[in-house]
Write an enzyme that holds these catalytic residues in place. Structure first.
Site, PDB file in Angstrom:
ATOM      1  N   THR A  28       7.713   4.234   6.009  1.00  0.00           N
ATOM      2  CA  THR A  28       7.896   5.763   5.650  1.00  0.00           C
ATOM      3  C   THR A  28       6.774   6.482   6.125  1.00  0.00           C
ATOM      4  O   THR A  28       5.895   6.384   6.004  1.00  0.00           O
ATOM      5  CB  THR A  28       7.961   5.755   3.942  1.00  0.00           C
ATOM      6  N   ASP A  81       4.826   0.240  10.468  1.00  0.00           N
ATOM      7  CA  ASP A  81       4.560   1.538   9.619  1.00  0.00           C
ATOM      8  C   ASP A  81       3.387   2.321  10.186  1.00  0.00           C
ATOM      9  O   ASP A  81       2.756   1.829  11.170  1.00  0.00           O
ATOM     10  CB  ASP A  81       4.303   1.267   8.209  1.00  0.00           C
ATOM     11  N   GLY A  82       3.506   3.723   9.395  1.00  0.00           N
ATOM     12  CA  GLY A  82       2.338   4.631   9.998  1.00  0.00           C
ATOM     13  C   GLY A  82       1.211   4.278   9.137  1.00  0.00           C
ATOM     14  O   GLY A  82       1.091   3.651   8.271  1.00  0.00           O
ATOM     15  N   GLY A  96       0.665   9.193   2.015  1.00  0.00           N
ATOM     16  CA  GLY A  96       1.114  10.610   2.108  1.00  0.00           C
ATOM     17  C   GLY A  96       2.403  10.879   1.857  1.00  0.00           C
ATOM     18  O   GLY A  96       2.635  12.132   1.286  1.00  0.00           O
ATOM     19  N   GLY A  97       3.142  10.029   2.341  1.00  0.00           N
ATOM     20  CA  GLY A  97       4.578  10.216   2.038  1.00  0.00           C
ATOM     21  C   GLY A  97       5.265   9.836   0.355  1.00  0.00           C
ATOM     22  O   GLY A  97       6.203   9.804   0.157  1.00  0.00           O
ATOM     23  N   GLU A 103       5.463   0.325   0.433  1.00  0.00           N
ATOM     24  CA  GLU A 103       5.097  -0.109   1.804  1.00  0.00           C
ATOM     25  C   GLU A 103       4.091  -1.298   1.675  1.00  0.00           C
ATOM     26  O   GLU A 103       4.200  -2.104   2.511  1.00  0.00           O
ATOM     27  CB  GLU A 103       4.305   1.196   2.228  1.00  0.00           C
ATOM     28  N   LYS A 121      -5.761   9.706  13.826  1.00  0.00           N
ATOM     29  CA  LYS A 121      -5.738   8.959  12.673  1.00  0.00           C
ATOM     30  C   LYS A 121      -6.835   7.925  12.820  1.00  0.00           C
ATOM     31  O   LYS A 121      -7.148   7.184  11.951  1.00  0.00           O
ATOM     32  CB  LYS A 121      -4.576   8.178  12.248  1.00  0.00           C
TER      33      LYS A 121
END
Length: 219
Positions: A28, A81-82, A96-97, A103, A121
């Protein structure tokens, strides 16, 4: 190159890890949104996608992609994922989301965790980004006091209720010299569902979008 272009570069590079017939976990956030767009364009014939949030589920469906429930799947070969921060040891801060708990569950269920991010990052040490902690609303004040006792300065994230019906405390001031220990310490506080340190379940591959191209690192 702007940040979005770097995120998109990393997201598109992750397509190389997707093979026909797979079940793919999808995270996400803003970088993952670029990955979902890339999936829609690539039209890889996978068995389906396991979403880490309702928002991701909706985005996948909008691309015409098949979404599976985690409870209805077995093996997940790869999770994409980020991250909000990543250190040289592949440990992350995420959330952060607001989807950090789901996750972490999907990442833990996957054999390979590929993390995509722009190169801002990439940090020598975690802790610049506030740490998200998902908390049962009943325990919010108690958990906040416990976080203060371990050096943190928690702030309630306003206007946010997680997919699990909980609140998020964003915490600054913590000691990240031992992220694994900090992850365990926070999760031991009654009322905490989970926190955004990914030290137990680190990334296996990092893909950073940079002005010079995609930087790939493997654990």
């Amino acid at each position: 190159m702007n940040t979005d272009a770097l995120k998109k570069m990393a997201a598109e590079a992750a397509l190389r890890y997707i093979q026909p017939g797979m079940v793919v976990g999808v995270g996400t956030g803003s970088t993952t949104n670029f990955f979902i767009e890339a999936l829609g364009a690539a039209k890889i014939h996978v068995d389906g996608y396991v979403a880490s949030s309702i928002a991701t589920e909706n985005r996948l469906k909008a691309q015409g992609l098949n979404v599976l429930e985690l409870n209805a799947t077995g093996d997940i070969p790869v999770y994409i994922d980020g991250a909000d921060e990543a250190d040289p040891h592949f440990r992350l801060i995420k959330g952060g989301g607001g989807a950090l708990t789901r996750e972490k569950i999907v990442a833990s269920a996957a054999r390979l965790f590929v993390c995509i991010a722009d190169d801002s990052k990439d940090r020598p040490m975690l802790g610049k980004f506030p740490l998200p902690v998902e908390v049962i609303p009943f325990a919010r004040s108690f958990v906040a006091r416990q976080l203060v006792k371990i050096g943190g300065s928690p702030t309630l994230r306003s206007g946010i209720t997680t997919d699990n019906g909980n609140v998020i405390l964003d915490v600054t001031g913590l000691d990240f010299s031992d992220p694994l220990r900090m992850e365990e310490t926070i999760n031991a506080i009654p009322g905490v569902l989970d926190n955004g340190i990914f030290a137990h379940r680190r990334a296996d591959v990092m893909l950073f979008g940079s002005a010079g191209g995609v930087i790939e690192r493997k654990a």
